[in-house]
Scaffold this motif. Sequence first.
Motif, PDB file in Angstrom:
ATOM      1  N   GLN A  61       0.827  -1.193   0.000  1.00  0.00           N
ATOM      2  CA  GLN A  61       0.000   0.000   0.000  1.00  0.00           C
ATOM      3  C   GLN A  61       0.871   1.257   0.000  1.00  0.00           C
ATOM      4  O   GLN A  61       0.571   2.221  -0.690  1.00  0.00           O
ATOM      5  N   LYS A  62       1.936   1.237   0.777  1.00  0.00           N
ATOM      6  CA  LYS A  62       2.833   2.383   0.816  1.00  0.00           C
ATOM      7  C   LYS A  62       3.478   2.605  -0.540  1.00  0.00           C
ATOM      8  O   LYS A  62       3.573   3.736  -1.020  1.00  0.00           O
ATOM      9  N   LYS A  67       4.012   5.732  -5.502  1.00  0.00           N
ATOM     10  CA  LYS A  67       4.003   5.774  -6.966  1.00  0.00           C
ATOM     11  C   LYS A  67       2.917   6.710  -7.477  1.00  0.00           C
ATOM     12  O   LYS A  67       3.121   7.463  -8.427  1.00  0.00           O
ATOM     13  N   LYS A  68       1.757   6.676  -6.840  1.00  0.00           N
ATOM     14  CA  LYS A  68       0.658   7.534  -7.253  1.00  0.00           C
ATOM     15  C   LYS A  68       1.019   9.000  -7.042  1.00  0.00           C
ATOM     16  O   LYS A  68       0.717   9.850  -7.876  1.00  0.00           O
ATOM     17  N   LEU A  70       3.988  10.277  -7.096  1.00  0.00           N
ATOM     18  CA  LEU A  70       5.031  10.687  -8.032  1.00  0.00           C
ATOM     19  C   LEU A  70       4.489  10.908  -9.434  1.00  0.00           C
ATOM     20  O   LEU A  70       5.105  11.583 -10.231  1.00  0.00           O
ATOM     21  N   GLY A  71       3.378  10.335  -9.741  1.00  0.00           N
ATOM     22  CA  GLY A  71       2.774  10.524 -11.045  1.00  0.00           C
ATOM     23  C   GLY A  71       2.971   9.318 -11.939  1.00  0.00           C
ATOM     24  O   GLY A  71       3.738   8.407 -11.651  1.00  0.00           O
ATOM     25  N   ALA A  72       2.248   9.346 -13.044  1.00  0.00           N
ATOM     26  CA  ALA A  72       2.303   8.213 -13.974  1.00  0.00           C
ATOM     27  C   ALA A  72       3.688   8.108 -14.589  1.00  0.00           C
ATOM     28  O   ALA A  72       4.336   9.099 -14.895  1.00  0.00           O
ATOM     29  N   GLY A  73       4.134   6.885 -14.773  1.00  0.00           N
ATOM     30  CA  GLY A  73       5.422   6.650 -15.405  1.00  0.00           C
ATOM     31  C   GLY A  73       6.600   6.851 -14.488  1.00  0.00           C
ATOM     32  O   GLY A  73       7.746   6.870 -14.939  1.00  0.00           O
ATOM     33  N   ALA A  74       6.346   7.054 -13.214  1.00  0.00           N
ATOM     34  CA  ALA A  74       7.451   7.243 -12.287  1.00  0.00           C
ATOM     35  C   ALA A  74       8.108   5.895 -12.046  1.00  0.00           C
ATOM     36  O   ALA A  74       7.492   4.957 -11.587  1.00  0.00           O
ATOM     37  N   GLY A  75       9.327   5.800 -12.424  1.00  0.00           N
ATOM     38  CA  GLY A  75      10.040   4.542 -12.260  1.00  0.00           C
ATOM     39  C   GLY A  75      11.419   4.812 -11.690  1.00  0.00           C
ATOM     40  O   GLY A  75      11.667   5.839 -11.075  1.00  0.00           O
ATOM     41  N   GLY A  76      12.294   3.894 -11.936  1.00  0.00           N
ATOM     42  CA  GLY A  76      13.657   4.049 -11.450  1.00  0.00           C
ATOM     43  C   GLY A  76      14.422   5.075 -12.260  1.00  0.00           C
ATOM     44  O   GLY A  76      13.945   5.643 -13.241  1.00  0.00           O
ATOM     45  N   PHE A  77      15.627   5.322 -11.866  1.00  0.00           N
ATOM     46  CA  PHE A  77      16.484   6.283 -12.538  1.00  0.00           C
ATOM     47  C   PHE A  77      16.899   5.751 -13.889  1.00  0.00           C
ATOM     48  O   PHE A  77      17.289   4.592 -14.013  1.00  0.00           O
ATOM     49  N   GLN A  78      16.795   6.586 -14.904  1.00  0.00           N
ATOM     50  CA  GLN A  78      17.242   6.207 -16.235  1.00  0.00           C
ATOM     51  C   GLN A  78      18.327   7.184 -16.661  1.00  0.00           C
ATOM     52  O   GLN A  78      18.105   8.386 -16.704  1.00  0.00           O
ATOM     53  N   ALA A  79      19.498   6.646 -16.973  1.00  0.00           N
ATOM     54  CA  ALA A  79      20.605   7.485 -17.397  1.00  0.00           C
ATOM     55  C   ALA A  79      20.331   8.010 -18.807  1.00  0.00           C
ATOM     56  O   ALA A  79      19.797   7.297 -19.657  1.00  0.00           O
TER      57      ALA A  79
END
Length: 119
Positions: A61-62, A67-68, A70-79
């Motif tokens: 749940q956390k 994620k919600k 941070l917004g849609a498409g929020a994922g890990g770091f992409q160089a």
Amino acid sequence: MKTTLQKVRDGIAAVLQGRTVEEIEDAQRQEAVCAAVGRFLESNPDWKPSAKPAPVRDSKQKTARIKKSLGAGAGGFQAHEIDPEMLRLAREKCRQVVASDPERYSHIIESTPIKGTND
């Protein structure tokens, strides 16, 4: 905001009690909270705490909540990878733009090739 006189008085009182000023301030805050709770309970004798405990959130749940937020498409770091050919073309186009109107752009970007580069 405390005046210098109040700070000195608090320091002397703390030394006389064998505690620090912070310890005395914490004790005063706790006493103020206890007094406020006591006044509330006296004025509301029929008040009872909620029997329902606060909901416990699990890690899924956390994670979903974060994620919600941070917004849609929020994922890990992409160089970011720079394509050298695209960079060369962008520099070339930039130099053309500056050369076409040097009065307008010369203070921002030099119109002559940068020395020491192999562009």
